[in-house]
Design a protein around this motif. Sequence first.
Motif, PDB file in Angstrom:
ATOM      1  N   ASP A 171      32.004  70.059 -49.354  1.00 35.11           N
ATOM      2  CA  ASP A 171      31.525  70.028 -47.967  1.00 35.11           C
ATOM      3  C   ASP A 171      32.717  69.878 -47.020  1.00 35.11           C
ATOM      4  O   ASP A 171      33.000  68.797 -46.500  1.00 35.11           O
ATOM      5  CB  ASP A 171      30.546  68.865 -47.801  1.00 35.11           C
ATOM      6  CG  ASP A 171      29.981  68.797 -46.392  1.00 35.11           C
ATOM      7  OD1 ASP A 171      30.309  69.669 -45.557  1.00 35.11           O
ATOM      8  OD2 ASP A 171      29.212  67.852 -46.117  1.00 35.11           O
ATOM      9  N   LEU A 172      33.402  70.997 -46.801  1.00 35.89           N
ATOM     10  CA  LEU A 172      34.587  70.979 -45.943  1.00 35.89           C
ATOM     11  C   LEU A 172      34.214  70.873 -44.469  1.00 35.89           C
ATOM     12  O   LEU A 172      34.898  70.204 -43.689  1.00 35.89           O
ATOM     13  CB  LEU A 172      35.403  72.258 -46.160  1.00 35.89           C
ATOM     14  CG  LEU A 172      36.011  72.400 -47.557  1.00 35.89           C
ATOM     15  CD1 LEU A 172      36.202  73.853 -47.913  1.00 35.89           C
ATOM     16  CD2 LEU A 172      37.327  71.678 -47.604  1.00 35.89           C
ATOM     17  N   SER A 173      33.136  71.532 -44.077  1.00 36.29           N
ATOM     18  CA  SER A 173      32.862  71.658 -42.641  1.00 36.29           C
ATOM     19  C   SER A 173      32.625  70.297 -41.987  1.00 36.29           C
ATOM     20  O   SER A 173      32.954  70.114 -40.823  1.00 36.29           O
ATOM     21  CB  SER A 173      31.676  72.585 -42.377  1.00 36.29           C
ATOM     22  OG  SER A 173      30.529  72.090 -42.994  1.00 36.29           O
ATOM     23  N   HIS A 174      32.071  69.334 -42.741  1.00 37.85           N
ATOM     24  CA  HIS A 174      31.804  68.020 -42.145  1.00 37.85           C
ATOM     25  C   HIS A 174      32.901  67.008 -42.462  1.00 37.85           C
ATOM     26  O   HIS A 174      32.738  65.824 -42.193  1.00 37.85           O
ATOM     27  CB  HIS A 174      30.458  67.488 -42.649  1.00 37.85           C
ATOM     28  CG  HIS A 174      29.325  68.394 -42.323  1.00 37.85           C
ATOM     29  ND1 HIS A 174      28.739  69.244 -43.229  1.00 37.85           N
ATOM     30  CD2 HIS A 174      28.681  68.616 -41.147  1.00 37.85           C
ATOM     31  CE1 HIS A 174      27.778  69.939 -42.649  1.00 37.85           C
ATOM     32  NE2 HIS A 174      27.726  69.589 -41.380  1.00 37.85           N
ATOM     33  N   SER A 175      33.998  67.478 -43.071  1.00 43.85           N
ATOM     34  CA  SER A 175      34.963  66.534 -43.640  1.00 43.85           C
ATOM     35  C   SER A 175      36.215  66.326 -42.794  1.00 43.85           C
ATOM     36  O   SER A 175      37.058  67.212 -42.677  1.00 43.85           O
ATOM     37  CB  SER A 175      35.371  67.006 -45.031  1.00 43.85           C
ATOM     38  OG  SER A 175      36.341  66.136 -45.549  1.00 43.85           O
ATOM     39  N   ARG A 176      36.343  65.124 -42.264  1.00 42.06           N
ATOM     40  CA  ARG A 176      37.607  64.757 -41.593  1.00 42.06           C
ATOM     41  C   ARG A 176      38.722  64.610 -42.626  1.00 42.06           C
ATOM     42  O   ARG A 176      39.897  64.772 -42.303  1.00 42.06           O
ATOM     43  CB  ARG A 176      37.400  63.452 -40.820  1.00 42.06           C
ATOM     44  CG  ARG A 176      36.831  62.303 -41.643  1.00 42.06           C
ATOM     45  CD  ARG A 176      36.305  61.223 -40.743  1.00 42.06           C
ATOM     46  NE  ARG A 176      35.662  60.123 -41.439  1.00 42.06           N
ATOM     47  CZ  ARG A 176      34.744  59.337 -40.878  1.00 42.06           C
ATOM     48  NH1 ARG A 176      34.354  59.558 -39.637  1.00 42.06           N
ATOM     49  NH2 ARG A 176      34.215  58.329 -41.543  1.00 42.06           N
ATOM     50  N   VAL A 177      38.344  64.285 -43.868  1.00 46.76           N
ATOM     51  CA  VAL A 177      39.353  64.141 -44.920  1.00 46.76           C
ATOM     52  C   VAL A 177      40.018  65.493 -45.198  1.00 46.76           C
ATOM     53  O   VAL A 177      41.250  65.597 -45.272  1.00 46.76           O
ATOM     54  CB  VAL A 177      38.704  63.580 -46.214  1.00 46.76           C
ATOM     55  CG1 VAL A 177      39.738  63.521 -47.340  1.00 46.76           C
ATOM     56  CG2 VAL A 177      38.085  62.217 -45.964  1.00 46.76           C
ATOM     57  N   ALA A 178      39.189  66.541 -45.341  1.00 45.57           N
ATOM     58  CA  ALA A 178      39.760  67.873 -45.613  1.00 45.57           C
ATOM     59  C   ALA A 178      40.737  68.253 -44.514  1.00 45.57           C
ATOM     60  O   ALA A 178      41.829  68.769 -44.780  1.00 45.57           O
ATOM     61  CB  ALA A 178      38.635  68.908 -45.703  1.00 45.57           C
ATOM     62  N   ARG A 179      40.366  67.992 -43.269  1.00 43.99           N
ATOM     63  CA  ARG A 179      41.228  68.388 -42.145  1.00 43.99           C
ATOM     64  C   ARG A 179      42.542  67.602 -42.151  1.00 43.99           C
ATOM     65  O   ARG A 179      43.611  68.167 -41.956  1.00 43.99           O
ATOM     66  CB  ARG A 179      40.485  68.219 -40.813  1.00 43.99           C
ATOM     67  CG  ARG A 179      39.371  69.255 -40.633  1.00 43.99           C
ATOM     68  CD  ARG A 179      38.543  68.999 -39.369  1.00 43.99           C
ATOM     69  NE  ARG A 179      37.548  70.039 -39.148  1.00 43.99           N
ATOM     70  CZ  ARG A 179      36.354  70.090 -39.734  1.00 43.99           C
ATOM     71  NH1 ARG A 179      35.994  69.149 -40.599  1.00 43.99           N
ATOM     72  NH2 ARG A 179      35.513  71.070 -39.486  1.00 43.99           N
ATOM     73  N   SER A 180      42.467  66.286 -42.370  1.00 45.89           N
ATOM     74  CA  SER A 180      43.715  65.498 -42.303  1.00 45.89           C
ATOM     75  C   SER A 180      44.570  65.685 -43.551  1.00 45.89           C
ATOM     76  O   SER A 180      45.802  65.820 -43.450  1.00 45.89           O
ATOM     77  CB  SER A 180      43.389  64.010 -42.111  1.00 45.89           C
ATOM     78  OG  SER A 180      42.925  63.808 -40.800  1.00 45.89           O
ATOM     79  N   THR A 181      43.938  65.692 -44.720  1.00 47.85           N
ATOM     80  CA  THR A 181      44.736  65.873 -45.946  1.00 47.85           C
ATOM     81  C   THR A 181      45.332  67.277 -45.963  1.00 47.85           C
ATOM     82  O   THR A 181      46.510  67.463 -46.309  1.00 47.85           O
ATOM     83  CB  THR A 181      43.858  65.615 -47.184  1.00 47.85           C
ATOM     84  OG1 THR A 181      43.326  64.298 -47.078  1.00 47.85           O
ATOM     85  CG2 THR A 181      44.652  65.754 -48.477  1.00 47.85           C
ATOM     86  N   GLY A 182      44.529  68.269 -45.574  1.00 46.31           N
ATOM     87  CA  GLY A 182      45.035  69.644 -45.524  1.00 46.31           C
ATOM     88  C   GLY A 182      46.199  69.765 -44.566  1.00 46.31           C
ATOM     89  O   GLY A 182      47.219  70.400 -44.858  1.00 46.31           O
ATOM     90  N   ARG A 183      46.095  69.132 -43.397  1.00 44.22           N
ATOM     91  CA  ARG A 183      47.188  69.182 -42.417  1.00 44.22           C
ATOM     92  C   ARG A 183      48.459  68.568 -43.006  1.00 44.22           C
ATOM     93  O   ARG A 183      49.547  69.132 -42.914  1.00 44.22           O
ATOM     94  CB  ARG A 183      46.748  68.441 -41.130  1.00 44.22           C
ATOM     95  CG  ARG A 183      47.794  68.145 -40.089  1.00 44.22           C
ATOM     96  CD  ARG A 183      48.655  69.328 -39.670  1.00 44.22           C
ATOM     97  NE  ARG A 183      47.893  70.535 -39.405  1.00 44.22           N
ATOM     98  CZ  ARG A 183      48.250  71.766 -39.786  1.00 44.22           C
ATOM     99  NH1 ARG A 183      49.397  71.958 -40.429  1.00 44.22           N
ATOM    100  NH2 ARG A 183      47.489  72.802 -39.534  1.00 44.22           N
ATOM    101  N   ALA A 184      48.336  67.397 -43.636  1.00 45.53           N
ATOM    102  CA  ALA A 184      49.520  66.733 -44.210  1.00 45.53           C
ATOM    103  C   ALA A 184      50.137  67.607 -45.297  1.00 45.53           C
ATOM    104  O   ALA A 184      51.364  67.765 -45.359  1.00 45.53           O
ATOM    105  CB  ALA A 184      49.132  65.366 -44.775  1.00 45.53           C
ATOM    106  N   LEU A 185      49.310  68.198 -46.134  1.00 45.14           N
ATOM    107  CA  LEU A 185      49.837  69.043 -47.215  1.00 45.14           C
ATOM    108  C   LEU A 185      50.588  70.246 -46.647  1.00 45.14           C
ATOM    109  O   LEU A 185      51.674  70.595 -47.126  1.00 45.14           O
ATOM    110  CB  LEU A 185      48.687  69.525 -48.108  1.00 45.14           C
ATOM    111  CG  LEU A 185      48.102  68.457 -49.044  1.00 45.14           C
ATOM    112  CD1 LEU A 185      46.778  68.930 -49.639  1.00 45.14           C
ATOM    113  CD2 LEU A 185      49.093  68.127 -50.164  1.00 45.14           C
ATOM    114  N   LEU A 186      50.024  70.872 -45.620  1.00 46.89           N
ATOM    115  CA  LEU A 186      50.681  72.055 -45.050  1.00 46.89           C
ATOM    116  C   LEU A 186      52.010  71.661 -44.392  1.00 46.89           C
ATOM    117  O   LEU A 186      53.023  72.334 -44.574  1.00 46.89           O
ATOM    118  CB  LEU A 186      49.757  72.750 -44.041  1.00 46.89           C
ATOM    119  CG  LEU A 186      48.549  73.481 -44.670  1.00 46.89           C
ATOM    120  CD1 LEU A 186      47.566  73.909 -43.581  1.00 46.89           C
ATOM    121  CD2 LEU A 186      48.987  74.703 -45.488  1.00 46.89           C
ATOM    122  N   THR A 187      51.997  70.567 -43.642  1.00 48.63           N
ATOM    123  CA  THR A 187      53.251  70.152 -42.986  1.00 48.63           C
ATOM    124  C   THR A 187      54.325  69.822 -44.024  1.00 48.63           C
ATOM    125  O   THR A 187      55.508  70.096 -43.815  1.00 48.63           O
ATOM    126  CB  THR A 187      52.996  68.925 -42.081  1.00 48.63           C
ATOM    127  OG1 THR A 187      51.970  69.255 -41.148  1.00 48.63           O
ATOM    128  CG2 THR A 187      54.249  68.485 -41.340  1.00 48.63           C
TER     129      THR A 187
END
Length: 333
Positions: free
Chosen positions: A178-194
């Motif tokens: 459930d990515l669409s409702h996930s603040r975790v996906a957004r923050s973890t994904g951002r950290a991984l990309l950076t």
Amino acid sequence: MTTDTGAELQRDHAGRLRHLLTLEGLSRDELTHLLDLAQFYVRVPGEVPARDQGLWGRTVANLFFEPSTRTRVSFELAAKRLGADVVNLDMQSSSRVKGETVLDTIYTLQAMLVDVFVMRDAEPGLPAYVAAHVAPHVSVVNAGEAHVSHPTQGLLDVLTIRQRKGDLGNLSVAIVGDLSHSRVARSTGRALLTLGVGDLRLVSPPSLMLEPHALAGASRHHSLAEGIKGADVVMTLRIQHERMSAEDKLDAAAFYREWGLSAENLKHARPDAIVMHPGPMNRGVEITSDVADGPHSVIRQQVTNGVAVRMAVLSTIVRNVQERNVEAGRRAV
Ligand code: ASP
């Protein structure tokens, strides 16, 4: 109030982090510094916790307008292990319910010499809104903002991956469910990309995928087997029923059949893959118990790292505010 605000607001005039509202805009060096400091504070169960007096004499208030176990307790332990006084307010039975505005509550606590507000809310925008209104010596830490961001979770996730797998540049990381409702996906994904992750995959049914431009650089997959194929890290997410409208409600049994992470479909990932979940888990929905408790799981290590990461964040922002105060004092004499 707007969404994902705060990238500029969280810095002081000299560019230092005064609040932690979002991981957007943090540089690779800043993330690495926070992770290295967190690593310094990591102790495993059985050891005496790390302690430091970086927050001695300071007061931290935990204001959680949404339920929380792990995050709230780990912020409390982190602050206490840094020598702070801590107050926990159950905001679900707070003055906001009686009609007091959040800012009145904040100003009341500020008048009692609270230095740091740790905040969680179901609506986007509250941490940035409060950060824009507190006194210059006061900081705000976002402990979970709607579906938008959860910066300390992002940090503890990448710390766990780094500990287990080393250099992120060589890794395939799949975030599943459930990515669409996930603040975790957004923050973890951002950290991984950076931090330059080799391959970031977003894996979900089309209806639960992130909005089109989110986490640009990640690939998108609509099959579990294909999305986790050869992955080093499989991070599965909770189905967040509380953020779904009545007509979007998911059939948990049907979701499990296609998307549940079982020992059988984990075979698509690398044999030494690690499995992560931010908790709380819906066992038998997004993950089976044999995977959650099995040899690939690093879910408890994530929890251990949560305290260390929150110590690193609190000590960094409080030190930055002290530096700013010293400079301001020098200018005044
Ligand atoms: N505990 C995490 C959060 O607060 C994940 C979840 O609730 O599913 O976002």
